[in-house]
Design an enzyme around this catalytic site. Structure first.
Site, PDB file in Angstrom:
ATOM      1  N   HIS A 127       4.751 -15.739   9.303  1.00  0.00           N
ATOM      2  CA  HIS A 127       3.804 -16.247   7.822  1.00  0.00           C
ATOM      3  C   HIS A 127       4.723 -16.757   7.053  1.00  0.00           C
ATOM      4  O   HIS A 127       6.216 -17.164   6.902  1.00  0.00           O
ATOM      5  CB  HIS A 127       3.725 -14.869   7.188  1.00  0.00           C
ATOM      6  CG  HIS A 127       3.047 -13.780   7.173  1.00  0.00           C
ATOM      7  ND1 HIS A 127       3.013 -13.241   8.544  1.00  0.00           N
ATOM      8  CD2 HIS A 127       1.843 -12.700   6.610  1.00  0.00           C
ATOM      9  CE1 HIS A 127       1.789 -12.169   8.564  1.00  0.00           C
ATOM     10  NE2 HIS A 127       0.890 -12.319   7.219  1.00  0.00           N
ATOM     11  N   THR A 187       0.999  -4.877   1.178  1.00  0.00           N
ATOM     12  CA  THR A 187       1.133  -4.036   2.352  1.00  0.00           C
ATOM     13  C   THR A 187       2.531  -3.728   2.002  1.00  0.00           C
ATOM     14  O   THR A 187       3.297  -4.081   0.777  1.00  0.00           O
ATOM     15  CB  THR A 187       1.747  -4.512   3.105  1.00  0.00           C
ATOM     16  OG1 THR A 187       1.823  -6.430   3.266  1.00  0.00           O
ATOM     17  CG2 THR A 187      -0.450  -5.040   4.083  1.00  0.00           C
ATOM     18  N   LYS A 241       7.129 -14.225   1.705  1.00  0.00           N
ATOM     19  CA  LYS A 241       6.293 -13.153   1.713  1.00  0.00           C
ATOM     20  C   LYS A 241       7.786 -12.069   1.975  1.00  0.00           C
ATOM     21  O   LYS A 241       8.570 -12.240   2.695  1.00  0.00           O
ATOM     22  CB  LYS A 241       5.880 -12.822   2.998  1.00  0.00           C
ATOM     23  CG  LYS A 241       5.166 -11.846   3.481  1.00  0.00           C
ATOM     24  CD  LYS A 241       4.413 -11.658   4.893  1.00  0.00           C
ATOM     25  CE  LYS A 241       3.612 -10.404   4.870  1.00  0.00           C
ATOM     26  NZ  LYS A 241       3.222  -9.360   3.922  1.00  0.00           N
ATOM     27  N   ALA A 297      -6.110  -1.692   3.208  1.00  0.00           N
ATOM     28  CA  ALA A 297      -6.530  -2.282   3.919  1.00  0.00           C
ATOM     29  C   ALA A 297      -5.355  -3.782   4.795  1.00  0.00           C
ATOM     30  O   ALA A 297      -5.368  -4.436   3.734  1.00  0.00           O
ATOM     31  CB  ALA A 297      -8.218  -3.239   3.725  1.00  0.00           C
TER      32      ALA A 297
HETATM   33  N1  LIG Z   1      -4.786  -6.953   2.584  1.00  0.00           N
HETATM   34  C1  LIG Z   1      -4.891  -8.614   3.020  1.00  0.00           C
HETATM   35  O1  LIG Z   1      -5.705  -9.209   3.670  1.00  0.00           O
HETATM   36  C2  LIG Z   1      -3.579  -9.302   2.232  1.00  0.00           C
HETATM   37  C3  LIG Z   1      -2.149  -8.685   1.604  1.00  0.00           C
HETATM   38  N2  LIG Z   1      -1.473  -9.547   1.087  1.00  0.00           N
HETATM   39  C4  LIG Z   1      -0.722  -8.874   0.601  1.00  0.00           C
HETATM   40  O2  LIG Z   1      -1.014  -9.166  -1.132  1.00  0.00           O
HETATM   41  C5  LIG Z   1       0.479  -8.640  -1.763  1.00  0.00           C
HETATM   42  C6  LIG Z   1       0.281 -10.257  -2.822  1.00  0.00           C
HETATM   43  O3  LIG Z   1       0.279 -11.198  -1.804  1.00  0.00           O
HETATM   44  P1  LIG Z   1       0.339 -12.416  -2.384  1.00  0.00           P
HETATM   45  O4  LIG Z   1      -0.410 -13.180  -3.960  1.00  0.00           O
HETATM   46  O5  LIG Z   1       0.816 -13.812  -2.013  1.00  0.00           O
HETATM   47  O6  LIG Z   1       1.765 -12.733  -3.190  1.00  0.00           O
HETATM   48  P2  LIG Z   1       2.559 -13.434  -4.619  1.00  0.00           P
HETATM   49  O7  LIG Z   1       4.231 -13.221  -5.023  1.00  0.00           O
HETATM   50  O8  LIG Z   1       1.656 -14.497  -5.182  1.00  0.00           O
HETATM   51  O9  LIG Z   1       1.385 -12.404  -5.989  1.00  0.00           O
HETATM   52  C7  LIG Z   1       1.710 -10.907  -6.576  1.00  0.00           C
HETATM   53  C8  LIG Z   1       1.703 -10.791  -7.552  1.00  0.00           C
HETATM   54  O10 LIG Z   1       2.142  -9.169  -8.281  1.00  0.00           O
HETATM   55  C9  LIG Z   1       2.877  -9.007  -9.052  1.00  0.00           C
HETATM   56  N3  LIG Z   1       3.496  -8.733  -9.286  1.00  0.00           N
HETATM   57  C10 LIG Z   1       4.808  -8.301  -9.733  1.00  0.00           C
HETATM   58  N4  LIG Z   1       4.971  -6.823 -10.404  1.00  0.00           N
HETATM   59  C11 LIG Z   1       3.700  -6.656 -10.246  1.00  0.00           C
HETATM   60  C12 LIG Z   1       3.778  -5.340 -11.711  1.00  0.00           C
HETATM   61  N5  LIG Z   1       4.603  -5.078 -12.321  1.00  0.00           N
HETATM   62  N6  LIG Z   1       2.558  -5.624 -12.582  1.00  0.00           N
HETATM   63  C13 LIG Z   1       1.188  -6.587 -11.927  1.00  0.00           C
HETATM   64  N7  LIG Z   1       1.973  -7.310 -10.779  1.00  0.00           N
HETATM   65  C14 LIG Z   1       2.975  -7.535 -10.306  1.00  0.00           C
HETATM   66  C15 LIG Z   1       3.234 -10.555  -9.330  1.00  0.00           C
HETATM   67  O11 LIG Z   1       3.052 -11.222 -11.105  1.00  0.00           O
HETATM   68  C16 LIG Z   1       2.471 -11.815  -8.510  1.00  0.00           C
HETATM   69  O12 LIG Z   1       1.557 -11.899  -9.559  1.00  0.00           O
HETATM   70  C17 LIG Z   1       1.659  -8.813  -0.965  1.00  0.00           C
HETATM   71  O13 LIG Z   1       1.239  -7.229  -0.581  1.00  0.00           O
HETATM   72  C18 LIG Z   1       0.580  -9.501   1.025  1.00  0.00           C
HETATM   73  O14 LIG Z   1       1.559  -8.633   1.984  1.00  0.00           O
HETATM   74  C19 LIG Z   1      -1.870 -10.642   1.406  1.00  0.00           C
HETATM   75  C20 LIG Z   1      -2.456 -11.386   1.095  1.00  0.00           C
HETATM   76  C21 LIG Z   1      -3.592 -11.120   2.561  1.00  0.00           C
HETATM   77  O1  LIG Z   2       1.493 -11.432   2.145  1.00  0.00           O
HETATM   78  C1  LIG Z   2       0.160 -12.543   3.069  1.00  0.00           C
HETATM   79  O2  LIG Z   2       0.794 -13.599   3.277  1.00  0.00           O
HETATM   80  C2  LIG Z   2      -0.089 -11.310   4.102  1.00  0.00           C
HETATM   81  N1  LIG Z   2       0.285 -10.452   3.975  1.00  0.00           N
HETATM   82  C3  LIG Z   2      -0.979  -9.228   4.722  1.00  0.00           C
HETATM   83  C4  LIG Z   2      -0.084  -8.905   6.088  1.00  0.00           C
HETATM   84  O3  LIG Z   2       0.736  -8.430   6.053  1.00  0.00           O
HETATM   85  O4  LIG Z   2       0.140  -8.203   6.803  1.00  0.00           O
HETATM   86  C5  LIG Z   2      -1.687 -10.049   5.529  1.00  0.00           C
HETATM   87  C6  LIG Z   2      -2.267 -11.338   5.939  1.00  0.00           C
HETATM   88  O5  LIG Z   2      -1.442 -11.213   7.324  1.00  0.00           O
HETATM   89  C7  LIG Z   2      -1.229 -11.922   4.707  1.00  0.00           C
END
Ligand SMILES: NC(=O)C1=CN([C@@H]2O[C@H](COP(=O)(O)OP(=O)(O)OC[C@H]3O[C@@H](n4cnc5c(N)ncnc54)[C@H](O)[C@@H]3O)[C@@H](O)[C@H]2O)C=CC1
Ligand SMILES: O=C(O)C1=N[C@H](C(=O)O)C[C@H](O)C1
Length: 265
Positions: free
Chosen positions: A155, A101, A159, A125
């Site tokens: 959150h 996101t 985040k 999404a």
């Molecule tokens: N659409 C959805 O339902 C959801 C979306 N999200 C989103 O997903 C994203 C990740 O969230 P989390 O897993 O909680 O974050 P996180 O911080 O745990 O993971 C992010 C990962 O990206 C990696 N990363 C950073 N730069 C990179 C690169 N150049 N190449 C490859 N990997 C790289 C990091 O090493 C880390 O492992 C966020 O943007 C969050 O808002 C999170 C939960 C649900």
């Molecule tokens: O970073 C998260 O954890 C999440 N990111 C998404 C968002 O920005 O809406 C989805 C969910 O809320 C979890």
């Protein structure tokens, strides 16, 4: 035949959960992972992936996409990286499913044009949890009757982006059914900066960040003598996996970019 998938961000909270889901899904195959370190290693060399996780890790996206014949690319990283990855995937004809996101409207528009030009499916999404998608749909319905609304998203404190992608998408959907309106008193003043939250088309969005939280949102509507609250809570990251599965299946039949799970459910 199995759908071949590349995951970016496998060591992250979401990436780790997604990798396990892919290994546990009969018609999915993890062909490779993209990380910013661990080039040349296998997933099983990393902490938390002991056993059968034999997908190779790349740090060079061009090398990864040229060497690995994948159908779908799942991005769960950070906004600026996810945007570059999504562009590269589309240029290679690999269908992105993006959970990351924090993209700007300009970035979304550019990716939409690129997907159209390449006639390649892409799903972005902001929230993969089915309950969250329903919350957004219900909020859009309610806004036609209750134009006064505030969004409170809560959150975990790791985040990076605020407001959450979900809160922004909720506000955009509400905007589609609510007449533009500046809420609150005309003369209201903030004596502490930011205390009334962010202003999106006159409605307020509040972002809370605390350890212990996962992903939660309340959409609160107010009318004469009544309020209506629509609330969704993700207790863990398993809540997002069915949505990712659905997107991986559906993106295979798309030839354009879809923004938001509500458009394909
Ligand atoms: N659409 C959805 O339902 C959801 C979306 N999200 C989103 O997903 C994203 C990740 O969230 P989390 O897993 O909680 O974050 P996180 O911080 O745990 O993971 C992010 C990962 O990206 C990696 N990363 C950073 N730069 C990179 C690169 N150049 N190449 C490859 N990997 C790289 C990091 O090493 C880390 O492992 C966020 O943007 C969050 O808002 C999170 C939960 C649900
Ligand atoms: O970073 C998260 O954890 C999440 N990111 C998404 C968002 O920005 O809406 C989805 C969910 O809320 C979890």
């Amino acid at each position: 035949m199995a759908i071949k998938i590349i995951v970016a961000g496998p060591r992250g909270r979401m990436g780790k959960e997604a990798v396990h889901m892919i290994y546990d899904t009969a018609d999915f195959e993890l062909t490779a992972c993209l990380d910013h370190k661990n080039d040349g290693k296998k997933l099983s060399d990393l902490e938390g992936f002991s056993g059968d996780f034999n997908a190779p890790i790349y740090t060079d996206i061009e090398k990864c996409f040229s060497e690995q014949q994948a159908d779908v690319f799942v991005d769960l990283t950070i906004p600026e990286v996810g945007y570059k990855h999504t562009k590269a995937a589309l240029n290679h004809g690999i269908r992105p499913v993006v959970g990351t996101t924090g993209y700007t409207n300009e970035q979304l528009e550019e990716l939409k044009q690129l997907a159209k030009e390449k006639q390649t499916g892409c799903i972005i999404a902001p929230n993969f949890a089915i309950g969250a998608v329903l919350m957004m749909k219900f909020a859009k319905m309610a806004a036609a009757y209750f134009p006064d609304v505030e969004i409170i998203e809560k959150h975990h404190d790791q985040k990076l982006d605020a407001p959450s992608g979900t809160a922004k998408k909720t506000a955009e959907l509400i905007q589609e059914s609510r007449k533009s309106k500046k809420q609150g008193h005309d003369d209201e003043e903030e004596t502490i900066k930011g205390v009334r939250g962010g202003d999106f088309d006159g409605m307020r969005i509040h972002s809370m960040r605390l350890p212990g939280l996962v992903a939660h949102q309340e959409v609160v509507f107010g009318g004469a003598g009544q309020t209506l609250t629509i609330q969704h809570d993700s207790m863990n990251r398993a809540s997002f996996m069915d949505g990712i599965k659905e997107c991986v299946h559906q993106v295979m039949d798309l030839d354009e970019l879809i923004y938001g799970l509500e458009n394909i459910l």
